[in-house]
Scaffold this active site. Structure first.
Site, PDB file in Angstrom:
ATOM      1  N   TYR A  35      12.014  -5.472  -7.705  1.00 10.97           N
ATOM      2  CA  TYR A  35      12.825  -6.325  -8.590  1.00 10.97           C
ATOM      3  C   TYR A  35      14.156  -5.671  -8.953  1.00 10.97           C
ATOM      4  CZ  TYR A  35       9.197  -9.759  -8.683  1.00 10.97           C
ATOM      5  OH  TYR A  35       8.315 -10.724  -8.275  1.00 10.97           O
TER       6      TYR A  35
ATOM      7  N   ARG B 288      16.407  -6.638  -6.202  1.00  6.56           N
ATOM      8  CA  ARG B 288      16.806  -8.053  -6.321  1.00  6.56           C
ATOM      9  C   ARG B 288      17.792  -8.248  -7.471  1.00  6.56           C
ATOM     10  NH1 ARG B 288      12.217 -12.118  -6.581  1.00  6.56           N
ATOM     11  NH2 ARG B 288      13.958 -13.487  -6.133  1.00  6.56           N
TER      12      ARG B 288
ATOM     13  N   GLN C 195      13.457 -22.768  -9.796  1.00  7.57           N
ATOM     14  CA  GLN C 195      12.450 -21.754  -9.459  1.00  7.57           C
ATOM     15  C   GLN C 195      13.145 -20.401  -9.262  1.00  7.57           C
ATOM     16  OE1 GLN C 195       9.549 -23.629  -6.357  1.00  7.57           O
ATOM     17  NE2 GLN C 195      11.473 -24.719  -6.220  1.00  7.57           N
TER      18      GLN C 195
ATOM     19  N   HIS D  48      10.287 -20.028 -13.315  1.00  9.10           N
ATOM     20  CA  HIS D  48       9.704 -18.790 -12.786  1.00  9.10           C
ATOM     21  C   HIS D  48      10.284 -17.550 -13.464  1.00  9.10           C
ATOM     22  CE1 HIS D  48       8.268 -20.817  -8.769  1.00  9.10           C
ATOM     23  NE2 HIS D  48       7.548 -21.155  -9.821  1.00  9.10           N
TER      24      HIS D  48
ATOM     25  N   CYS E   6       6.668  -7.093 -21.897  1.00  8.42           N
ATOM     26  CA  CYS E   6       5.649  -6.039 -21.974  1.00  8.42           C
ATOM     27  C   CYS E   6       4.335  -6.608 -21.466  1.00  8.42           C
ATOM     28  CB  CYS E   6       5.480  -5.545 -23.403  1.00  8.42           C
ATOM     29  SG  CYS E   6       4.094  -4.392 -23.525  1.00  8.42           S
TER      30      CYS E   6
ATOM     31  N   CYS F 263       1.638  -6.486 -24.552  1.00 14.47           N
ATOM     32  CA  CYS F 263       1.685  -7.259 -25.800  1.00 14.47           C
ATOM     33  C   CYS F 263       2.533  -8.523 -25.689  1.00 14.47           C
ATOM     34  CB  CYS F 263       2.228  -6.386 -26.926  1.00 14.47           C
ATOM     35  SG  CYS F 263       3.985  -6.041 -26.751  1.00 14.47           S
TER      36      CYS F 263
ATOM     37  N   ASN G 157      18.530 -30.493   1.403  1.00 18.17           N
ATOM     38  CA  ASN G 157      17.986 -29.238   1.939  1.00 18.17           C
ATOM     39  C   ASN G 157      18.599 -28.984   3.306  1.00 18.17           C
ATOM     40  OD1 ASN G 157      16.045 -27.217   1.060  1.00 18.17           O
ATOM     41  ND2 ASN G 157      14.817 -27.736   2.853  1.00 18.17           N
ATOM     42  N   LEU G 158      18.477 -27.747   3.749  1.00 19.55           N
ATOM     43  CA  LEU G 158      18.999 -27.411   5.076  1.00 19.55           C
ATOM     44  C   LEU G 158      18.292 -28.220   6.154  1.00 19.55           C
ATOM     45  CD1 LEU G 158      21.011 -25.488   6.398  1.00 19.55           C
ATOM     46  CD2 LEU G 158      19.167 -23.797   6.583  1.00 19.55           C
ATOM     47  N   GLU G 159      17.002 -28.448   5.945  1.00 19.18           N
ATOM     48  CA  GLU G 159      16.174 -29.151   6.933  1.00 19.18           C
ATOM     49  C   GLU G 159      15.046 -29.848   6.181  1.00 19.18           C
ATOM     50  OE1 GLU G 159      15.030 -25.696   9.105  1.00 19.18           O
ATOM     51  OE2 GLU G 159      13.794 -24.976   7.445  1.00 19.18           O
TER      52      GLU G 159
HETATM   53  P1  OAD Z   1      11.618 -20.919   0.182  1.00 24.61           P
HETATM   54  O1  OAD Z   1      12.097 -19.680   0.835  1.00 24.61           O
HETATM   55  O2  OAD Z   1      10.178 -21.238   0.298  1.00 24.61           O
HETATM   56  O3  OAD Z   1      12.414 -22.173   0.751  1.00 24.61           O
HETATM   57  C1  OAD Z   1      13.812 -22.179   0.835  1.00 24.61           C
HETATM   58  C2  OAD Z   1      14.255 -23.553   1.325  1.00 24.61           C
HETATM   59  O4  OAD Z   1      15.666 -23.563   1.299  1.00 24.61           O
HETATM   60  C3  OAD Z   1      13.823 -23.895   2.757  1.00 24.61           C
HETATM   61  O5  OAD Z   1      13.334 -25.221   2.799  1.00 24.61           O
HETATM   62  C4  OAD Z   1      15.124 -23.771   3.563  1.00 24.61           C
HETATM   63  O6  OAD Z   1      15.196 -24.696   4.635  1.00 24.61           O
HETATM   64  C5  OAD Z   1      16.156 -24.099   2.507  1.00 24.61           C
HETATM   65  N1  OAD Z   1      17.468 -23.485   2.755  1.00 24.61           N
HETATM   66  C6  OAD Z   1      17.766 -22.293   3.314  1.00 24.61           C
HETATM   67  N2  OAD Z   1      19.086 -22.067   3.335  1.00 24.61           N
HETATM   68  C7  OAD Z   1      19.657 -23.164   2.781  1.00 24.61           C
HETATM   69  C8  OAD Z   1      20.999 -23.562   2.522  1.00 24.61           C
HETATM   70  N3  OAD Z   1      22.046 -22.775   2.838  1.00 24.61           N
HETATM   71  N4  OAD Z   1      21.218 -24.764   1.936  1.00 24.61           N
HETATM   72  C9  OAD Z   1      20.171 -25.564   1.608  1.00 24.61           C
HETATM   73  N5  OAD Z   1      18.876 -25.246   1.829  1.00 24.61           N
HETATM   74  C10 OAD Z   1      18.629 -24.062   2.395  1.00 24.61           C
HETATM   75  O7  OAD Z   1      12.096 -20.853  -1.344  1.00 24.61           O
HETATM   76  P2  OAD Z   1      11.571 -21.694  -2.590  1.00 24.61           P
HETATM   77  O8  OAD Z   1      11.153 -23.056  -2.171  1.00 24.61           O
HETATM   78  O9  OAD Z   1      12.557 -21.566  -3.667  1.00 24.61           O
HETATM   79  O10 OAD Z   1       8.113 -17.936  -6.442  1.00 24.61           O
HETATM   80  O11 OAD Z   1      10.279 -20.872  -2.990  1.00 24.61           O
HETATM   81  C11 OAD Z   1       9.536 -21.294  -4.104  1.00 24.61           C
HETATM   82  C12 OAD Z   1       8.908 -20.106  -4.773  1.00 24.61           C
HETATM   83  O12 OAD Z   1       8.177 -19.360  -3.792  1.00 24.61           O
HETATM   84  C13 OAD Z   1       9.878 -19.093  -5.343  1.00 24.61           C
HETATM   85  O13 OAD Z   1      10.349 -19.421  -6.617  1.00 24.61           O
HETATM   86  C14 OAD Z   1       9.076 -17.842  -5.374  1.00 24.61           C
HETATM   87  C15 OAD Z   1       8.427 -17.938  -4.014  1.00 24.61           C
HETATM   88  O14 OAD Z   1       7.205 -17.289  -3.872  1.00 24.61           O
HETATM   89  C16 OAD Z   1       7.692 -16.823  -7.049  1.00 24.61           C
HETATM   90  O15 OAD Z   1       8.111 -15.708  -6.768  1.00 24.61           O
HETATM   91  C17 OAD Z   1       6.677 -17.098  -8.117  1.00 24.61           C
END
Ligand code: OAD
Length: 230
Positions: free
Chosen positions: A53, A56, A88, A106, A114, A117, A196-198
């Site tokens: 983290y 990140r 998220q 998230h 902590c 606690c 979305n991208l796809e």
């Molecule tokens: P993902 O990595 O699962 O999905 C990312 C999405 O963004 C995919 O559908 C890609 O096609 C799309 N993408 C990539 N580049 C892009 C762009 N330039 N423009 C538009 N779309 C694009 O990420 P999340 O769906 O956010 O949770 O993942 C959900 C959760 O899973 C996260 O919050 C995290 C992870 O585990 C925790 O850590 C609890």
């Protein structure tokens, strides 16, 4: 007044240089979820979790919002009805772009918690996560891990019930409960749009789709709703 409810995921921040989770070379192809994003992983090896983290947090501190974040902030500012962003993402780029109504389901990289606690505090974005002082003993990132409940769920469900338009941006639809929001909104009669991208895993649940990089499709969608800025 038309209420717009927006769900964002890692894809909206991809063009700000922050990696997604499940795309090629994504975070979950480089790290095991159970090691760095679960309470058990933190108990086993807290240093590994903090290193993950901290890296990140440093990346996020250097990232700047892109045109998609900016377009949503403009929508929030100029739309005559209610606009709510539920994200998220833990990176803080919506706020950096000027958005105010953001629900971090998230958690955030800027938050510390902590593990003993549940005391919470914030730390400067560029710092390593360190507890302020004893007796706050076991600092962990204030992010939601697998097996934990997302934040703000009551508020989120109320917004979904009230939504006239539900928009999902840059998320793969593989993680629940966020992946079920489109169904919740649709049951209440909302128009549902995927940007979305796809096509995502759940694209069939949306009534409208616009595919391409977020920095293009999000500003285009916002421009259709709002007249050009003066
Ligand atoms: P993902 O990595 O699962 O999905 C990312 C999405 O963004 C995919 O559908 C890609 O096609 C799309 N993408 C990539 N580049 C892009 C762009 N330039 N423009 C538009 N779309 C694009 O990420 P999340 O769906 O956010 O949770 O993942 C959900 C959760 O899973 C996260 O919050 C995290 C992870 O585990 C925790 O850590 C609890």
């Amino acid at each position: 007044m038309t209420k717009i409810v927006i769900l964002t995921g890692a894809g909206i921040s991809a063009e700000s240089g922050l990696g997604t989770f499940r795309d090629k070379g994504g975070l979950w192809s480089l790290h095991k979820i159970e090691d760095v994003a679960s309470p058990d992983g933190f108990s086993r090896d807290p240093d590994l979790v903090h290193r993950f983290y901290s890296a990140r947090r440093q990346q996020a501190a250097q990232a700047v919002p892109n045109a998609a974040h900016a377009a949503l902030a403009r929508l929030e500012r100029d739309w005559p009805g209610d606009v709510v962003i539920m994200t998220q993402n833990v990176d803080g780029l919506h706020e950096a772009a000027g958005a105010h109504r953001v629900l971090h389901m998230h958690g955030t990289l800027s938050g510390a918690l902590c593990a003993n606690c549940e005391h919470r505090w914030t730390h400067r974005r560029k710092c390593r996560l360190t507890p302020p002082a004893p007796p706050v003993a076991r600092a962990r990132p204030d992010v939601v891990w697998f097996g934990e409940l997302p934040y703000h769920m009551d508020e989120i469900l109320t917004h979904l019930e009230e939504a006239d338009i539900f928009v999902s941006i840059g998320t793969s639809g593989q993680v629940y409960p966020a992946a079920s929001f489109v169904q919740e909104a649709r049951m209440q009669g909302a128009e549902t749009i995927e940007l979305n991208l796809e096509p995502s895993e759940i694209s069939a649940a949306f009534t409208q789709h616009h595919y391409g990089p977020a920095s293009e499709v999000v500003p285009q969608w916002v421009a259709r709703l709002l007249p050009d800025p003066a």
